[in-house]
Design a protein around this motif. Sequence first.
Motif, PDB file in Angstrom:
ATOM      1  N   TRP B   7       0.838  -1.200   0.000  1.00 26.17           N
ATOM      2  CA  TRP B   7       0.000   0.000   0.000  1.00 26.17           C
ATOM      3  C   TRP B   7       0.868   1.243   0.000  1.00 26.17           C
ATOM      4  CZ3 TRP B   7       0.328  -3.369   4.063  1.00 26.17           C
ATOM      5  CH2 TRP B   7       0.864  -2.886   5.256  1.00 26.17           C
ATOM      6  N   PRO B   8       0.329   2.347  -0.554  1.00 23.73           N
ATOM      7  CA  PRO B   8      -0.999   2.405  -1.151  1.00 23.73           C
ATOM      8  C   PRO B   8      -1.013   1.806  -2.554  1.00 23.73           C
ATOM      9  CG  PRO B   8       0.089   4.507  -1.370  1.00 23.73           C
ATOM     10  CD  PRO B   8       1.037   3.631  -0.596  1.00 23.73           C
ATOM     11  N   ALA B   9      -2.183   1.673  -3.120  1.00 18.54           N
ATOM     12  CA  ALA B   9      -2.309   1.135  -4.476  1.00 18.54           C
ATOM     13  C   ALA B   9      -1.914   2.172  -5.517  1.00 18.54           C
ATOM     14  CB  ALA B   9      -3.740   0.653  -4.736  1.00 18.54           C
ATOM     15  N   THR B  10      -2.283   3.409  -5.280  1.00 21.57           N
ATOM     16  CA  THR B  10      -1.897   4.500  -6.172  1.00 21.57           C
ATOM     17  C   THR B  10      -1.471   5.694  -5.328  1.00 21.57           C
ATOM     18  OG1 THR B  10      -4.144   5.347  -6.303  1.00 21.57           O
ATOM     19  CG2 THR B  10      -3.474   3.816  -8.010  1.00 21.57           C
ATOM     20  N   LEU B  11      -0.611   6.501  -5.915  1.00 22.60           N
ATOM     21  CA  LEU B  11      -0.077   7.648  -5.185  1.00 22.60           C
ATOM     22  C   LEU B  11       0.332   8.723  -6.180  1.00 22.60           C
ATOM     23  CD1 LEU B  11       0.620   8.433  -2.249  1.00 22.60           C
ATOM     24  CD2 LEU B  11       2.892   7.460  -2.625  1.00 22.60           C
ATOM     25  N   VAL B  12      -0.071   9.943  -5.917  1.00 24.36           N
ATOM     26  CA  VAL B  12       0.354  11.084  -6.719  1.00 24.36           C
ATOM     27  C   VAL B  12       1.076  12.033  -5.781  1.00 24.36           C
ATOM     28  CG1 VAL B  12      -0.344  12.982  -8.215  1.00 24.36           C
ATOM     29  CG2 VAL B  12      -1.618  10.820  -8.264  1.00 24.36           C
ATOM     30  N   GLN B  13       2.333  12.320  -6.090  1.00 23.17           N
ATOM     31  CA  GLN B  13       3.155  13.128  -5.198  1.00 23.17           C
ATOM     32  C   GLN B  13       3.842  14.233  -5.975  1.00 23.17           C
ATOM     33  OE1 GLN B  13       2.121  12.130  -2.028  1.00 23.17           O
ATOM     34  NE2 GLN B  13       4.268  12.094  -1.373  1.00 23.17           N
ATOM     35  N   PRO B  14       4.041  15.390  -5.353  1.00 22.09           N
ATOM     36  CA  PRO B  14       4.798  16.454  -6.036  1.00 22.09           C
ATOM     37  C   PRO B  14       6.298  16.185  -5.989  1.00 22.09           C
ATOM     38  CG  PRO B  14       4.059  17.193  -3.868  1.00 22.09           C
ATOM     39  CD  PRO B  14       3.461  15.840  -4.089  1.00 22.09           C
ATOM     40  N   VAL B  15       6.991  16.723  -6.975  1.00 21.94           N
ATOM     41  CA  VAL B  15       8.453  16.644  -6.978  1.00 21.94           C
ATOM     42  C   VAL B  15       9.005  17.221  -5.675  1.00 21.94           C
ATOM     43  CG1 VAL B  15      10.533  17.568  -8.070  1.00 21.94           C
ATOM     44  CG2 VAL B  15       8.671  16.718  -9.478  1.00 21.94           C
ATOM     45  N   GLY B  16       9.983  16.547  -5.109  1.00 19.30           N
ATOM     46  CA  GLY B  16      10.613  17.026  -3.895  1.00 19.30           C
ATOM     47  C   GLY B  16       9.968  16.547  -2.609  1.00 19.30           C
ATOM     48  N   SER B  17       8.849  15.867  -2.719  1.00 19.87           N
ATOM     49  CA  SER B  17       8.173  15.369  -1.509  1.00 19.87           C
ATOM     50  C   SER B  17       8.764  14.016  -1.111  1.00 19.87           C
ATOM     51  CB  SER B  17       6.674  15.245  -1.759  1.00 19.87           C
ATOM     52  OG  SER B  17       6.412  14.292  -2.758  1.00 19.87           O
ATOM     53  N   PRO B  18       8.548  13.609   0.145  1.00 17.50           N
ATOM     54  CA  PRO B  18       9.064  12.302   0.572  1.00 17.50           C
ATOM     55  C   PRO B  18       8.138  11.170   0.139  1.00 17.50           C
ATOM     56  CG  PRO B  18       7.989  13.414   2.390  1.00 17.50           C
ATOM     57  CD  PRO B  18       7.958  14.368   1.239  1.00 17.50           C
ATOM     58  N   LEU B  19       8.668   9.953   0.254  1.00 14.18           N
ATOM     59  CA  LEU B  19       7.912   8.774  -0.150  1.00 14.18           C
ATOM     60  C   LEU B  19       8.115   7.651   0.861  1.00 14.18           C
ATOM     61  CD1 LEU B  19       6.371   7.131  -2.459  1.00 14.18           C
ATOM     62  CD2 LEU B  19       8.667   6.372  -3.137  1.00 14.18           C
ATOM     63  N   SER B  20       7.052   6.939   1.128  1.00 15.37           N
ATOM     64  CA  SER B  20       7.162   5.721   1.918  1.00 15.37           C
ATOM     65  C   SER B  20       6.155   4.707   1.395  1.00 15.37           C
ATOM     66  CB  SER B  20       6.898   6.009   3.398  1.00 15.37           C
ATOM     67  OG  SER B  20       7.028   4.818   4.157  1.00 15.37           O
ATOM     68  N   VAL B  60      20.693  -0.337  -7.726  1.00 14.12           N
ATOM     69  CA  VAL B  60      20.794   0.843  -8.586  1.00 14.12           C
ATOM     70  C   VAL B  60      20.982   2.078  -7.708  1.00 14.12           C
ATOM     71  CG1 VAL B  60      19.705   2.205 -10.386  1.00 14.12           C
ATOM     72  CG2 VAL B  60      19.229  -0.242 -10.238  1.00 14.12           C
ATOM     73  N   PRO B  61      22.100   2.792  -7.848  1.00 16.31           N
ATOM     74  CA  PRO B  61      22.283   4.004  -7.037  1.00 16.31           C
ATOM     75  C   PRO B  61      21.287   5.078  -7.447  1.00 16.31           C
ATOM     76  CG  PRO B  61      24.028   3.796  -8.653  1.00 16.31           C
ATOM     77  CD  PRO B  61      23.243   2.519  -8.713  1.00 16.31           C
ATOM     78  N   GLN B  62      20.565   5.617  -6.503  1.00 16.47           N
ATOM     79  CA  GLN B  62      19.542   6.602  -6.818  1.00 16.47           C
ATOM     80  C   GLN B  62      19.092   7.230  -5.506  1.00 16.47           C
ATOM     81  OE1 GLN B  62      16.619   4.099  -8.687  1.00 16.47           O
ATOM     82  NE2 GLN B  62      17.165   2.512  -7.253  1.00 16.47           N
ATOM     83  N   ASN B  63      18.038   7.995  -5.575  1.00 15.72           N
ATOM     84  CA  ASN B  63      17.591   8.698  -4.380  1.00 15.72           C
ATOM     85  C   ASN B  63      16.591   7.884  -3.572  1.00 15.72           C
ATOM     86  OD1 ASN B  63      15.588   8.974  -6.385  1.00 15.72           O
ATOM     87  ND2 ASN B  63      14.713  10.701  -5.281  1.00 15.72           N
ATOM     88  N   LEU B  64      16.533   6.585  -3.801  1.00 15.12           N
ATOM     89  CA  LEU B  64      15.638   5.728  -3.040  1.00 15.12           C
ATOM     90  C   LEU B  64      16.435   4.939  -2.009  1.00 15.12           C
ATOM     91  CD1 LEU B  64      13.517   4.286  -5.990  1.00 15.12           C
ATOM     92  CD2 LEU B  64      12.869   6.135  -4.432  1.00 15.12           C
ATOM     93  N   SER B  65      15.757   4.518  -0.960  1.00 19.99           N
ATOM     94  CA  SER B  65      16.369   3.652   0.048  1.00 19.99           C
ATOM     95  C   SER B  65      15.342   2.629   0.491  1.00 19.99           C
ATOM     96  CB  SER B  65      16.864   4.470   1.246  1.00 19.99           C
ATOM     97  OG  SER B  65      15.763   5.118   1.881  1.00 19.99           O
ATOM     98  N   ALA B  66      15.814   1.556   1.104  1.00 21.22           N
ATOM     99  CA  ALA B  66      14.910   0.518   1.582  1.00 21.22           C
ATOM    100  C   ALA B  66      15.308   0.124   2.992  1.00 21.22           C
ATOM    101  CB  ALA B  66      14.942  -0.690   0.662  1.00 21.22           C
ATOM    102  N   LEU B  76      10.075   0.979   1.218  1.00 22.06           N
ATOM    103  CA  LEU B  76      10.811   1.744   0.216  1.00 22.06           C
ATOM    104  C   LEU B  76      10.590   3.222   0.496  1.00 22.06           C
ATOM    105  CD1 LEU B  76      12.455   1.577  -2.487  1.00 22.06           C
ATOM    106  CD2 LEU B  76      10.271   1.862  -3.651  1.00 22.06           C
ATOM    107  N   SER B  77      11.659   3.982   0.540  1.00 25.02           N
ATOM    108  CA  SER B  77      11.553   5.390   0.933  1.00 25.02           C
ATOM    109  C   SER B  77      12.353   6.286   0.012  1.00 25.02           C
ATOM    110  CB  SER B  77      12.065   5.590   2.366  1.00 25.02           C
ATOM    111  OG  SER B  77      11.391   4.765   3.268  1.00 25.02           O
TER     112      SER B  77
END
Lengths: 109, 111
Positions: B7-20, B60-66, B76-77
């Motif tokens: 979850w969630p099933a769908t997500l719309v986020q603005p650029v620069g916002s955090p993610l979990s 893959v090096p990127q701005n994500l972490s787990a 996943l963040s």
Amino acid sequence: GQQVMQIPQYQHVQEGEDFTTYCNSSTTLSNIQWYKQRPGGHPVFLIQLVKSGEVKKQKRLTFQFGEAKKNSSLHITATQTTDVGTYFCAISGTYKYIFGTGTRLKVLA
Amino acid sequence: SQTIHQWPATLVQPVGSPLSLECTVEGTSNPNLYWYRQAAGRGLQLLFYSVGIGQISSEVPQNLSASRPQDRQFILSSKKLLLSDSGFYLCAWSEAVDTQYFGPGTRLTVL
């Protein structure tokens, strides 16, 4: 690193026609798996092949592992609209999997 | 029987916002856990995998972490989302390196 090439990338067939997708590796594989992803869905495991020259069937689907264990194929006989989706092969390494690029199948009624 | 939830099933986020994004597995112990990303009409890109609590391997090096705070929980963040982070995020589990079972996925759109 290890890679697996999958062809074709896309395939459009008339309902009732046959379909085949191929996976090729430059190295000998310990096993190969096949997955199907319906449009909008998630990949679902279909089958795993382990032995050289192995052939397995699931109804209209025939899976084959090459004698040299470097290639595999998935053949669908007499496609139906329910076969629509993307078919992926996957090979396993240490702790992880490497997926082919997938073949997207469209079946025209 | 085993089940996997995302979850969630769908997500719309603005650029620069955090993610979990969260993934949990039921009915099995000490599974291998995986995060994949799939761009529209493309293949599966392995992002992270974990063979145990606190053990994370990045592909893959990127701005994500787990992170894997519990045996059957995989998160996943991101601190700051990029437009290129849009995609279909899939969590999967397996017993050793065997059949993979995928969750229903999260469709992320970054605007």
